[in-house]
Design a protein around this motif. Structure first.
Motif, short mmCIF file in Angstrom:
data_model
loop_
_atom_site.label_atom_id
_atom_site.label_comp_id
_atom_site.label_asym_id
_atom_site.label_seq_id
_atom_site.Cartn_x
_atom_site.Cartn_y
_atom_site.Cartn_z
N VAL A 145 12.43 5.40 2.35
CA VAL A 145 11.02 5.07 2.53
C VAL A 145 10.17 5.85 1.55
O VAL A 145 10.33 7.06 1.40
CB VAL A 145 10.56 5.36 3.96
N THR A 164 5.95 5.86 -0.15
CA THR A 164 4.62 6.23 0.32
C THR A 164 3.78 5.05 0.80
O THR A 164 2.74 5.27 1.44
CB THR A 164 3.85 6.94 -0.79
N SER A 165 4.20 3.81 0.52
CA SER A 165 3.34 2.70 0.90
C SER A 165 4.08 1.44 1.34
O SER A 165 3.62 0.75 2.25
CB SER A 165 2.42 2.34 -0.28
N LEU A 166 5.21 1.11 0.73
CA LEU A 166 5.88 -0.15 1.03
C LEU A 166 6.54 -0.14 2.41
O LEU A 166 7.18 0.84 2.81
CB LEU A 166 6.94 -0.46 -0.03
N VAL A 167 6.39 -1.24 3.14
CA VAL A 167 7.01 -1.40 4.45
C VAL A 167 8.50 -1.67 4.29
O VAL A 167 8.91 -2.45 3.43
CB VAL A 167 6.35 -2.56 5.22
N LYS A 168 9.30 -1.01 5.11
CA LYS A 168 10.76 -1.20 5.08
C LYS A 168 11.21 -1.92 6.35
O LYS A 168 10.75 -1.64 7.44
CB LYS A 168 11.47 0.15 4.99
N LYS A 169 12.13 -2.84 6.17
CA LYS A 169 12.72 -3.57 7.29
C LYS A 169 14.22 -3.43 7.23
O LYS A 169 14.82 -3.57 6.16
CB LYS A 169 12.32 -5.05 7.20
N ASP A 203 6.41 1.07 8.60
CA ASP A 203 5.26 1.20 7.71
C ASP A 203 4.98 2.69 7.57
O ASP A 203 4.56 3.33 8.53
CB ASP A 203 4.05 0.48 8.30
N LYS A 237 2.66 4.51 6.43
CA LYS A 237 1.32 5.00 6.74
C LYS A 237 0.93 4.80 8.19
O LYS A 237 -0.13 5.25 8.62
CB LYS A 237 0.30 4.34 5.81
#
Length: 246
Positions: free
Chosen positions: A48, A50-55, A101, A103
């Motif tokens: 992970v 600083t910004s991109l969502v991981k699934k 997410d 953040k």
């Protein structure tokens, strides 16, 4: 607590990595049901930034003579990290989907990076069940990046070449990248016309994550820095910087 359609997130969540480890022994259960396989993120680390969502998904497979009815899958890690995922079952395999997410779900904390575990409760159609803690271990890691710059360019044969660089990793406290200090990083060289890098020496980053070392220029080729990674941070390798030797 923040609710999603795929997971309930408590005290921070994570991006995760999976390690291939034999299924753990059941902590409790009833009947002839047995947990046979657990897979996190297809066996790959989940990293992970600083910004991109991981699934990612976590799948558990079990066997019972009556068939599998359902499962509850949760994840536990350092820094009071916890995920509880909703599952869907197909045949003997049940899969939970998790969405992270940085953040929103990481609780503004870097403490949750490291080794995590899968806990699984699986029910059979005849009422049998099995409950297994630490059925699989995996890592949740802070994204990393590595740079390298070799100079001067061009350089005379036999002269000193200076190779600088910086190792950085994501921080979930301010969602920026910061230098990763006191880490061993390999300086590697690939001769022009070859595809193979060889390690020349190991250099340690300073407190700001910076790297600097010198070598003697001999032939044209590419210089790069390669970081092997830690339990909280994945491996990172810079692109090769080409130097023309006159």
């Amino acid at each position: 607590m923040r609710m999603r359609t795929s997971a309930a997130v408590t005290v921070g969540a994570l991006a995760l990595t999976a390690l291939a480890v034999p299924a753990a022994q059941a902590d409790s259960g009833y009947g002839d049901i047995a947990l046979t396989k657990v897979t996190v993120n297809g066996g790959k680390n989940v990293v992970v930034g600083t910004s991109l969502v991981k699934k990612f998904t976590v799948s558990v497979t079990a066997r019972d003579n009556s068939g599998i009815a359902g499962a509850d899958i949760s994840l536990d890690g350092p820094g009071f990290g916890y995920f509880s995922g909703k599952t869907r079952c197909s045949g003997s395999t049940c899969t939970a989907t998790f969405i992270v997410d940085p953040k929103v779900d990481l609780a503004y904390s870097n403490d949750i990076a490291g080794t995590w575990y899968v806990d699984a409760w699986v029910d059979a159609k005849d009422g049998d069940y099995v409950w297994t803690q630490k059925a699989r271990s995996f890592k949740f890691q802070r994204a990393a990046r590595q740079s390298a710059n070799a100079g001067p360019e061009p350089v005379k044969k036999g002269k000193t070449l200076t190779v600088t660089g910086k190792l950085e990793r994501a921080s979930w406290t301010d969602f920026k990248y910061h230098g990763y200090g006191a880490q061993p990083v390999k300086l590697q060289f690939c001769k022009k016309g070859s595809r193979t890098y060889t390690t020349v020496k190991t250099v340690r980053t300073n407190t700001a994550g910076n790297l600097k070392t010198t070598v003697k220029a001999s032939v044209d080729g590419y210089w790069r820095y390669s970081f092997a990674g830690t339990s909280t941070t994945p491996a990172a390798t810079s692109t090769g910087d080409f130097v023309d030797v006159k």
